[in-house]
Design an enzyme around this catalytic site. Structure first.
Site, PDB file in Angstrom:
ATOM      1  N   GLU A  23     110.636  94.096  80.241  1.00  0.00           N
ATOM      2  CA  GLU A  23     109.904  94.409  79.020  1.00  0.00           C
ATOM      3  C   GLU A  23     108.722  93.484  78.780  1.00  0.00           C
ATOM      4  OE1 GLU A  23     112.813  96.308  75.706  1.00  0.00           O
ATOM      5  OE2 GLU A  23     113.327  94.272  76.319  1.00  0.00           O
ATOM      6  N   LYS A  78     115.116  92.545  79.631  1.00  0.00           N
ATOM      7  CA  LYS A  78     114.225  91.599  78.959  1.00  0.00           C
ATOM      8  C   LYS A  78     113.087  91.180  79.877  1.00  0.00           C
ATOM      9  CE  LYS A  78     115.723  91.718  75.050  1.00  0.00           C
ATOM     10  NZ  LYS A  78     115.899  93.121  75.405  1.00  0.00           N
ATOM     11  N   ASN A  91     103.993 109.422  61.194  1.00  0.00           N
ATOM     12  CA  ASN A  91     104.887 108.838  62.195  1.00  0.00           C
ATOM     13  C   ASN A  91     105.866 109.922  62.603  1.00  0.00           C
ATOM     14  OD1 ASN A  91     106.609 107.327  63.770  1.00  0.00           O
ATOM     15  ND2 ASN A  91     107.548 106.233  62.057  1.00  0.00           N
ATOM     16  N   GLY A  92     105.941 110.258  63.891  1.00  0.00           N
ATOM     17  CA  GLY A  92     106.857 111.280  64.359  1.00  0.00           C
ATOM     18  C   GLY A  92     106.168 112.264  65.271  1.00  0.00           C
ATOM     19  N   LYS A 144     108.565  99.177  68.700  1.00  0.00           N
ATOM     20  CA  LYS A 144     109.850  98.670  68.229  1.00  0.00           C
ATOM     21  C   LYS A 144     110.841  99.786  67.942  1.00  0.00           C
ATOM     22  CE  LYS A 144     112.523  95.294  66.741  1.00  0.00           C
ATOM     23  NZ  LYS A 144     113.089  94.357  67.727  1.00  0.00           N
ATOM     24  N   ARG A 148     105.100  98.199  65.658  1.00  0.00           N
ATOM     25  CA  ARG A 148     105.535  99.589  65.775  1.00  0.00           C
ATOM     26  C   ARG A 148     104.592 100.429  66.633  1.00  0.00           C
ATOM     27  NH1 ARG A 148     109.336 100.949  61.743  1.00  0.00           N
ATOM     28  NH2 ARG A 148     108.806 103.154  62.015  1.00  0.00           N
ATOM     29  N   GLU A 187     121.051  93.615  80.479  1.00  0.00           N
ATOM     30  CA  GLU A 187     120.205  93.159  79.383  1.00  0.00           C
ATOM     31  C   GLU A 187     119.216  92.100  79.862  1.00  0.00           C
ATOM     32  OE1 GLU A 187     118.569  92.650  75.536  1.00  0.00           O
ATOM     33  OE2 GLU A 187     119.520  94.295  76.622  1.00  0.00           O
ATOM     34  N   TRP A 226     101.360 104.382  67.999  1.00  0.00           N
ATOM     35  CA  TRP A 226     101.913 104.433  69.361  1.00  0.00           C
ATOM     36  C   TRP A 226     101.719 105.862  69.819  1.00  0.00           C
ATOM     37  CZ3 TRP A 226     105.834 106.841  72.206  1.00  0.00           C
ATOM     38  CH2 TRP A 226     106.191 106.214  73.405  1.00  0.00           C
ATOM     39  N   CYS A 268     104.795 103.898  65.452  1.00  0.00           N
ATOM     40  CA  CYS A 268     103.751 104.105  64.442  1.00  0.00           C
ATOM     41  C   CYS A 268     104.124 103.428  63.121  1.00  0.00           C
ATOM     42  CB  CYS A 268     103.456 105.575  64.198  1.00  0.00           C
ATOM     43  SG  CYS A 268     102.862 106.473  65.636  1.00  0.00           S
ATOM     44  N   HIS A 273     126.611  97.960  98.491  1.00  0.00           N
ATOM     45  CA  HIS A 273     126.610  99.387  98.789  1.00  0.00           C
ATOM     46  C   HIS A 273     125.192  99.951  98.769  1.00  0.00           C
ATOM     47  CE1 HIS A 273     130.964  99.821  98.872  1.00  0.00           C
ATOM     48  NE2 HIS A 273     130.997  99.005  97.817  1.00  0.00           N
TER      49      HIS A 273
END
Length: 624
Positions: A504, A501, A105-106, A619, A29, A497, A79, A2, A520
């Site tokens: 995402e 990527k 925001n929160g 973000k 955000r 990583e 968001w 947000c 395995h």
């Protein structure tokens, strides 16, 4: 998660343009919905909200819903947490009469209890959000105990609230006053202008107007009026705080001719990595970490017997690399745990356990709670973050700023490399302090670190060449449904990583494995339609990785290798090779990550995905 923007200034200002411009810089955000509220010069509160991307709000404004000029306004890009994305659930939210308007925001954890109580008192709700209770709480206090004092009404309204918040509040009866408050994580900052001031969840939102900023701390409220600002704590005591001058400018948050922020930020990595070493590695090759030196003088490091790295996502992968180098260089046991697990794990920590909290935004909710828990048990806390004055810095005994500059794309690229730089320096510092590293070994690593910016540039220059295989390889991956990544040693977190990527930004399922674990069970997934990416740079486990690659090729799966320049033998075991310059084994993730970032980027572009704003992501994850 947000974005918040607020403005207070002279009457008759085009507040809408200021708010929309700020929201464009905050859309990373959250982009499920957005909205603005402007108190016009005639005293009318005009609100426009739209579900979906910010473009929907901008189109509505241009097609007849534009608020008139005024002196006060707030905006929000969301968001979603409570309530699906819709026009009704979009912020700002108002009380019953439209007197009070709030953006948030929160998460308000006890919103259901508060809402039930307010409904019993006669308040009417129109959305599914937790945020709406804040507007009604402020209205109740404003009309009651606060007797028309908006700042006092906000302070009183927040007393029963549990959870996390950064908020901006305006009142239809107060055209010269904007109130903000922050608690339990989300970032909030004031921009100081000339008889106009800004409130936002990111400095970039108002940087084109001013570089003078004041960070709002945990548990503080701020009142912004054209003539100035005042800060007070939730207990009512007032706070004096001098402004800080931001050294980077608005251009740093623009695309600069690149088609996407992700690509721009990938190409900014040579400079970002160089900046991450500034002030820490001298021209003569000496290590200087004043933040840690002060912590050492305090005695906090002398009794440390183990280290825990607390992080999420990309920061977690950086932490895994940090574990490898700290254990090798400082001979201290290191555990890396995702913050969402740490906070509920009843962790065994105390003065002998150093906790490293890694969060590029400095406001990741799980990391903040975990760091707070560790601190309460007596653990010293070192924060690694990109945001000056962010919430995690208030919890830490020492802060290592990664100094990467603004990162606008939702997915982390340059902040990953800059975070690695700080973990390398941290490991060297501990090795020197504990006499587990000889000075000449430290000098060797520092020399290699200083060479990395030029080597990163070489990787990028090669990728820009017409004969580079990454773009064509990405087009081959685009129609696939799954890709696997393997590595050993520091190659394993590099594989994690790389897989993250690709997931995402391209929405292709991808998994990273320790190479030895492949046989395995997971090798059953491999077939001609499921390629494997192997991190096969020069290392003490290189031959083991090659052996794993051979096992994969025997199953008719295609193999893509990231290898060290000069390694021609690797071509016998891979269908495609992406080369990076030679460096020390411990530092190889810095270089190996870059072709993986570019591969993810080009695959996403080939699939027509929204690279800078991947679906369902934000973000800064400021809620649990």
């Amino acid at each position: 998660m947000c974005g918040i923007i607020g403005y207070v200034g002279a009457a008759g200002t085009d507040v809408t343009s200021i708010l929309l411009d700020g929201l464009r810089r905050l859309e990373y955000r959250g982009y499920d919905s957005s909205g603005i509220a402007v108190l016009t010069a005639s005293g009318e509160l005009q609100v426009c909200r739209r579900a979906g991307k910010l473009a929907n709000l901008a189109a509505a404004v241009e097609n007849g819903a534009r608020p008139a000029p005024g002196s006060l306004g707030i905006g929000h890009t969301r968001w979603a947490t409570h309530g699906r994305p819709s026009d009704t659930n979009a912020h700002p939210h108002a009380d019953c009469s439209g007197l009070i308007t709030v953006v948030h925001n929160g998460i308000i954890e006890n919103y259901a209890e508060l809402r039930h109580r307010l409904e019993q008192e006669g308040h009417s709700f129109h959305s599914e959000t937790d945020t709406e209770v804040l507007a009604h709480l402020v209205e109740r206090a404003y009309r009651g105990e606060a007797q028309g004092n908006l700042l006092e009404a906000v302070r009183l309204a927040l007393q029963p609230v549990r959870g996390s918040y950064a908020i901006a509040v305006l009142c239809r009866e107060q055209p010269q006053l904007l109130v903000g408050a922050r608690y339990n994580g989300p970032f909030l900052v004031v921009g100081l202008g000339e008889r106009e001031h800004f409130l936002a969840s990111d400095i970039a939102a108002f940087l084109k107007y001013t570089r003078r900023v004041v960070i709002i701390d945990e548990g503080e409220l701020v009142a912004l009026r054209p003539e100035g600002i005042t800060i007070q704590r939730l207990d009512g005591t007032f706070v004096e705080r001098a402004p800080t001058i931001v050294e980077w400018d608005a251009e740093a948050a623009e695309k600069g001719g690149y088609p996407h922020f992700m690509l721009k930020e990938i190409y900014e990595q040579p400079e970002a990595f160089k900046r991450s070493l500034l002030g820490r590695v001298s021209e003569a090759g000496q290590l200087h970490l004043p933040e840690l030196e002060a912590l050492q003088r305090s005695g906090a490091l002398t009794q440390v017997r183990r280290i825990i790295v607390i992080a999420c996502g990309t920061s977690y992968h950086a932490g895994l690399v940090g574990k490898y180098v700290i254990e090798r260089w400082a001979r201290l046991p290191v555990e890396v745990i995702t913050a969402g697990e740490f906070r509920y794990a009843d962790p065994i920590v105390g003065p002998d356990t150093l906790c490293i909290a890694v969060t590029q935004s400095g406001e990741t909710a799980d990391v903040l709670v975990s760091a707070r828990q560790a601190r309460e048990q007596g653990s010293p806390i070192v924060a690694i973050t990109n945001v000056v004055g962010s919430a995690v810095t208030r919890l830490a005994d020492a802060v290592l700023y990664i100094q990467a500059g603004p990162e606008i794309c939702v997915v982390a690229t340059k902040t990953f490399l800059a975070t690695l730089a700080q973990l390398y320096l941290f490991g060297l510092f501990l090795g020197l302090q504990r006499n587990t590293l000889r000075p000449e070994s430290v000098a060797e690593v520092l020399t290699a670190l200083k060479q990395l910016p030029a080597q990163i540039q070489r990787v990028l220059d090669r990728a820009a060449a017409a004969d580079d295989p990454i773009a064509s390889l990405a087009r081959e991956l685009a129609p696939l449904h799954s890709v696997m990544f393997i590595g050993r040693g520091v190659g394993y977190p590099t594989a994690l990583e790389g897989a993250l990527k690709l997931k995402e930004v391209s929405y292709i399922h991808a998994e990273g494995f320790p190479a030895g674990e492949l046989k395995h069970g997971s090798i059953a997934l491999l077939d001609p339609e499921t390629p494997l990416v192997a991190i096969a740079t020069a290392s003490h486990v290189y031959e083991k990785v090659v052996s794993n690659m051979q096992q994969v090729r025997a199953r008719d799966a295609r193999v893509i290798a990231v290898a060290t320049e000069g390694d021609e033998a690797i071509r016998e075991h891979a269908d495609v090779v992406l080369y990076v310059p030679p460096t020390l084994e411990e530092l190889s993730p810095v270089l190996a990550a870059i072709p993986l970032q570019l591969l993810a980027y080009h695959t996403a572009v080939a699939r027509g995905c929204n690279v800078d704003q991947p679906r369902n992501l934000a973000k800064s994850v400021t809620v649990e």
